[in-house]
Scaffold this motif. Structure first.
Motif, PDB file in Angstrom:
ATOM      1  N   GLY A 260       0.842  -1.185   0.000  1.00 10.67           N
ATOM      2  CA  GLY A 260       0.000   0.000   0.000  1.00 10.67           C
ATOM      3  C   GLY A 260       0.877   1.235   0.000  1.00 10.67           C
ATOM      4  N   ASN A 261       0.687   2.087   1.007  1.00 13.91           N
ATOM      5  CA  ASN A 261       1.501   3.298   1.140  1.00 13.91           C
ATOM      6  C   ASN A 261       2.543   3.150   2.240  1.00 13.91           C
ATOM      7  N   GLN A 262       2.733   1.927   2.734  1.00 14.58           N
ATOM      8  CA  GLN A 262       3.607   1.715   3.889  1.00 14.58           C
ATOM      9  C   GLN A 262       4.868   0.948   3.478  1.00 14.58           C
ATOM     10  N   LEU A 263       6.030   1.504   3.798  1.00 16.53           N
ATOM     11  CA  LEU A 263       7.311   0.868   3.528  1.00 16.53           C
ATOM     12  C   LEU A 263       7.797   0.173   4.792  1.00 16.53           C
ATOM     13  N   THR A 264       8.055  -1.108   4.697  1.00 12.56           N
ATOM     14  CA  THR A 264       8.530  -1.863   5.864  1.00 12.56           C
ATOM     15  C   THR A 264       9.859  -2.536   5.544  1.00 12.56           C
TER      16      THR A 264
END
Length: 631
Positions: A260-264
């Motif tokens: 999505g819009n989340q970088l992990t």
């Protein structure tokens, strides 16, 4: 012999053994069998000997030992009292001083001091009479060996010879094979080819004994089939080093993923760390513990998750709320809370450590870890079973092409045989990314290959050279012979003589590290079995696309030296593959007013066109070695 004093010595020995950090299996079972013998005598078990003395039969003793202390990792479980029998030959052992035995062949009672036939089987035992016999029996029957017995599940099993002169079955280290070895030699000498056989021999030392065929092709086929099976089981893994290869790919590093819009970011194990972790689980022949139980439950959970369309819902311990496991990638468990839209994550390694009581955690994620563990414990797993020791193999092709310091980092020390887990001088380090304690197990074999024409041995990393055995691989001319020892020929061209002659010339003009390997001619050997004309075509192709271009690189485009290798200097011009022409400077530049006069010419070299019939003439290749012997 003062048995009263020996009894005091034995009590000290047992006390030191139980308080030690390591539990040696032979020592443990010697004490355990002695304890079982004392229990049986204390219970007035056994039968009367002809002399009127009560004895404990071998069968009765081993039944008691088997029921009290299952022989961990031993295929011949019923014969555990052989560890006691072995002690009679071990001069420092104390137990045999107190135990007499009955020989099966004569039915007589013997003591340790008597000489008996080597390999004679013992059929019964008894504790000898001495003033402190009752005290000895009480000491042994009250002895608590449960802690030492549990330790055995993490110890390496040792190999001993029993009193029947039979070896205790133990699939362990590959005898006469170094843990670390590098195959080095000129190109085409079959280094990578040989790693298939070496890897199988290391992983399964007894495999070669199961091969009945004497045909080289059949033996190779059998090895390749088993190799592919071991690769699928991930007991053999293959990697190639190159200039861009680094620690992050080989040991561990951080990797990023966008959802999505989340970088992990998550820790990603490299091939070396992954195979080391797998090998550790099989470093000892042992009964599976809770650690393997976690893996069983976790695999079942992951399988269930893969089939669940909406994830797996986990209730918290309070049962007031829940969270949903949505995805598992590498070391990361992603979950959604019952309220809110953000994605949260747990660590698989942390979960396993908490499950095995190796770690505690406090803070906001604690309820989620504990709830997931409770859920895992509800999963039904298959019954526990014996786990055999297994060897693992990592093949590193072109090991000299990588930057060893950059790739191995601090782990270069740990690959040394004496520093491996399971050895007396074993070492562990803390990894920089994960913070895990890490060691290299002694059931992991590392096989490297290096091309001496690519880089000299003198340029190898000194730390690597000291920790690896270097095995030279030169051209194997027997590979160009059939099972009867006859050289393969194509239209009269003797492949053994041809390759040998070429290599003698290359060694004289350059060095032995740049000779041609037998693998260059193996496609020709394969073609010989298919048909003569096809084989000659393969031989021509071999020279056109492999041998001559390689020599051009070796000799830095010095075509005169290549002509010497091919014996073109001894052939008639019509038979030469590389034709030499002399061109006068005046023909090239014409008249000149420069002070320097061009009174000498220049040599040019022309390679015969590939469609010329010369390439397909047997005489072209026969003259390469026959002329050398006649002139």
């Amino acid at each position: 012999m003062d048995l009263n004093q020996r009894f005091e010595d034995y009590k000290s020995y047992v006390s030191n053994f139980l308080s030690g950090s390591e539990t040696r299996k032979p020592d443990f079972y010697a004490i355990a069998v002695f304890k079982c013998l004392a229990e049986l005598e204390n219970e007035n078990k056994g039968e009367s000997h002809d002399s009127g003395i009560k004895i404990i039969t071998r069968e009765e003793l081993q039944q008691r030992v088997q029921s009290s202390f299952t022989a961990i990792g031993n295929k011949r479980r019923g014969e555990v009292n052989k560890y006691l029998s072995h002690r009679y030959e071990y001069t420092k052992a104390i137990e045999p001083d107190f135990i007499n035995f009955v020989l099966e062949e004569d039915g007589q009672i013997h003591s340790r001091q008597e000489k008996v036939r080597e390999g004679a089987k013992k059929s019964a035992y008894l504790i000898i009479d001495f003033p402190k016999k009752l005290e000895l029996i009480n000491f042994l029957t009250n002895l608590d060996l449960s802690g030492a017995y549990e330790k055995l599940s993490t110890q390496v099993e040792e190999q001993f010879v029993d009193d029947d002169s039979e070896s205790v079955e133990y699939e362990s280290d590959s005898l006469n094979m170094p843990l670390n070895q590098i195959l080095y030699g000129p190109p085409g000498t079959g280094k990578t080819y040989l790693t298939v056989q070496l890897a199988v021999d290391a992983a399964e030392p007894r495999f070669k004994k199961l091969i009945n065929s004497e045909s080289k092709d059949e033996i190779r086929k059998t090895y390749k089939i088993r190799y592919d099976e071991l690769v699928k089981e991930q007991r053999i893994r293959f990697v190639t080093f190159h200039q861009s290869y680094g620690y992050e790919e080989f040991v561990e590093g951080l990797s990023a993923k966008t959802e999505g819009n989340q970088l992990t970011y998550f820790e990603k194990d490299g091939v070396f760390k992954a195979i080391c972790d797998d090998a550790k689980a099989y470093r000892t022949a042992a009964y599976e513990t809770d650690k393997s139980e976690f893996k069983e439950r976790w695999l079942e959970f992951c399988w269930t998750l893969s089939e669940a369309e909406s994830g797996i819902q986990i209730s918290t311990l309070s049962k007031k709320t829940f969270f949903t496991i949505t995805d598992i990638t590498n070391n990361t468990i992603r979950f959604d809370k019952s309220k809110g839209d953000s994605v949260h994550s747990l660590s698989v390694k942390t979960l396993e450590a908490i499950y095995n009581n190796e770690k505690t955690i406090k803070g906001g994620l604690q309820p989620y870890y504990l709830a997931l563990i409770e859920h895992l414990k509800l999963i039904t797993v298959r019954s526990q079973k014996d786990r055999k020791r297994k060897n693992f193999v990592l093949i590193i092709d072109e090991i000299n092409r990588g930057n060893i310091s950059k790739i191995f980092g601090e782990l270069i020390t740990l690959v040394e045989p004496s520093k491996r887990l399971g050895r007396p001088e074993s070492l562990e380090v803390i990894l920089p990314y994960s913070g895990d304690s890490f060691g290299v197990p002694d059931n992991l074999y590392i096989i490297g290959t290096m091309n001496t024409a690519d880089r000299s041995l003198a340029l190898m990393d000194t730390a690597l050279r000291r920790r690896f055995d270097f095995i030279e691989m030169m051209p194997d001319y027997d590979a160009l012979r059939d099972d009867n020892g006859n050289a393969y020929t194509v239209s009269g061209v003797d492949l053994v003589k041809l390759l040998d002659t070429l290599n003698e010339r290359i060694a004289a003009l350059y060095d032995r590290e740049h000779m041609l390997g037998h693998a260059f001619f193996m496609p020709v050997v394969t073609a010989i079995k298919a048909g003569e004309q096809q084989a000659l075509t393969e031989l021509a192709k071999c020279f056109q696309t492999k041998i001559i271009p390689l020599m051009a690189e070796y000799f830095f485009e010095s075509w005169q030296k290549i002509r010497l290798v091919l014996a073109d200097n001894r052939k008639e011009k019509s038979m030469q593959l590389i034709k030499k022409e002399k061109v006068e400077f005046s023909d090239l530049f014409g008249d000149t007013d420069d002070e320097e006069s061009f009174d000498r010419g220049v040599d040019t070299f022309n390679l015969t066109k590939f469609d010329d019939v010369l390439w397909h003439s047997p005489a072209t290749y026969i003259n390469m070695y026959e002329k050398a012997k006649t002139e």
